[in-house]
Enzyme design. Sequence first.
Site, PDB file in Angstrom:
ATOM      1  N   ALA A 291       0.894  -1.164   0.133  1.00 26.78           N
ATOM      2  CA  ALA A 291       0.085  -0.175   0.023  1.00 26.78           C
ATOM      3  C   ALA A 291       0.864   1.220   0.094  1.00 26.78           C
ATOM      4  O   ALA A 291       1.951   1.091   0.309  1.00 26.78           O
ATOM      5  CB  ALA A 291      -0.939  -0.016   1.322  1.00 26.78           C
ATOM      6  N   LYS A 292       0.395   2.560  -0.302  1.00 24.56           N
ATOM      7  CA  LYS A 292       1.105   3.529  -0.006  1.00 24.56           C
ATOM      8  C   LYS A 292       0.055   4.798   0.043  1.00 24.56           C
ATOM      9  O   LYS A 292      -1.269   4.487  -0.433  1.00 24.56           O
ATOM     10  CB  LYS A 292       2.013   3.890  -1.493  1.00 24.56           C
ATOM     11  CG  LYS A 292       3.131   4.837  -1.261  1.00 24.56           C
ATOM     12  CD  LYS A 292       4.198   3.967  -0.350  1.00 24.56           C
ATOM     13  CE  LYS A 292       5.567   4.918  -0.376  1.00 24.56           C
ATOM     14  NZ  LYS A 292       6.633   3.938   0.201  1.00 24.56           N
TER      15      LYS A 292
END
Length: 607
Positions: A291-292
Amino acid sequence: MSTVIETRKRKKGKEKGVTSVPRSRQVETAAERNGKAGNVASAVETIKAKQRRRSNGVKQGPPTTASTVDVTSPTKPKAHAKRIREERVGVKVEELQRVSKEEKVEELQTISKTKEWKLLYMPYPFDDKMKFTPPGASAVTTEKEIEAYKGLCLTCEKDETCTTVRPEGGVWRCEEYEQRTTTLESLARKRSVYENVARQFAKAAELMDLDPNIRAILSRTTNEAVINFPVKMDDSKIMMFTGYRVQHCNLLGPFKGGLRFHPSVDLDEIRALAMWMTWKSAIVDIPFGGAKGGIQMDPSKYSTEELERITRRFTFALGNNIGPEYDIPAPDVNTNPQIMAWILDTYLSTVPPQERQRCMHVVTGKPVESGGSLGREKATGQGIVFLLEEWAREHEFDLKHATFMVQGFGNVGSWAARLLKRLGAKLIAVEDASGALINTKDIDPDDLAGYASFNKGLVGGYPKAQPIDRETFLKTKVDIFIPAALENQITAETAPWLNVRLVAEGANGPTDPEGDAILQERGIDVIPDILCNSGGVIVSYFEWLQNKRSELWELEEVDCKLLKRLISAYQKVRETAREHNTDWRTAAYIVALSRLEVAYKKRGIFP
Ligand code: NAD
């Protein structure tokens, strides 16, 4: 399932409460209304030609450039801005506006049909049809468009309504213009980041013959949150910010990835970074997905109190999109342990007191005093150095007498440099956002870090080295180059400049596919980002485990476990590169994709 949360659009500098249409939308609607052809440049040229004819052959001097206009004492800002614009383009504002509005619209429409635009806004990188998605708020991206914008928009084109015009850097600008150009320049710089990850993925998927169904799944993100949220500034004004959280894959464990505060942050950048996180966790075999997230802003423009409010409001707005067993943020560019502590505190405030202790692992990279792990702050730099030692052993290379240069002297770059110094290697050149420096004898990274800590984190002005330009920096002859700043630094243009034996990628995506091909051709070794900078996520995993178990590990234990995992991943990537007769980046992808493929096949797809 894809979730897009869109709330209110950010309109910086607007105080009158008038709901205004975003410029991109104005562009579309105006274009729908009329079908005139032409472009701004030719319109300006036509008007100038008319003026020359009218002046009956009297030669006119060149229009005064903005930088030569005295803007130091604006008594009537609006009138002053108008005059400067007239002088800059060489025609009256009224005349320019009359011909330019629709023609500019038409030009932007034409440019928006170019290939680059399609690539940039392609919804997912691997769609065969490369379907064109009209852009949302970001309407202007190509160099040509930016130029057109610069020529016309010394301010925001709204002389009557603009209240924020002020002198800056020798020209007049309003907040909207400033904000927009920063974003546009960043977009132009990084337009291919998402395309890069797609091309890297495709190359590995072809070579390993990845199952087409798994390829289709992994080529898309799972969830995408776009959150516009208000924050009260120190002067009591309200500003809107846009934040993102993209979750790519949680097959192997909870979503995991950093938060970036930077003007270039947008959905495409965050998607690419989220995908890289999935591959990274899989390569080093930790039970995390990818994720980011981030906020599109320049944190240097805000006070500490404002940054705290921005961080807390964003965390609150993210709500259940993050969670200790679901999605765990960490530091990235322009975020640090303090910001992680604010995220932790805000998140814990939203859960019942009895449950707080078991939610400490909602974020990693925290200060040690607030549940962080010893060794997390230096982990990414430490990981790079462990891998360099392994590479040196393999190539019988003596690190003790090695020279190196670092691009980016933040968390990753400065720690890598300081730890390499302890092995005897010499830092010769360094570059960060404030410029580049060289000292052919050597630069002491500890001394430089001390200087930067009193200089807003920047190396500019360091007295024990000479300033150099970017090209000279990149051409410096050293053994090892550690890019540890942003994406797309080693490209078709800059790869031929490098005079190094090894590139150890501390940053995510510092090398684009063209740059990569040139490095291979030139026989320069590359330890690819998804392996090279994985020390951060590995120690984040250790922090997560310690929080879950209410433990605090010794530094030696953390370092020892980090080393073990990295060496094992390094060896696996090396074997895979030999087995498939390919480069290390592709090999690293194959290691990651193989693990994900097996897991998907075992579990199957519901229903
Ligand atoms: P940071 O904010 O601490 O440092 C970033 C550095 O880059 C600063 O020195 C800044 O001045 C410099 N910089 C910014 N723009 C630049 C430019 N145009 N030219 C040269 N230098 C420039 O960020 P960080 O945490 O050190 O992250 C750096 C890179 O490492 C990013 O790509 C990040 O995604 C990656 N990364 C970070 C971690 C981590 O644990 N922090 C882990 C893995 C990967």
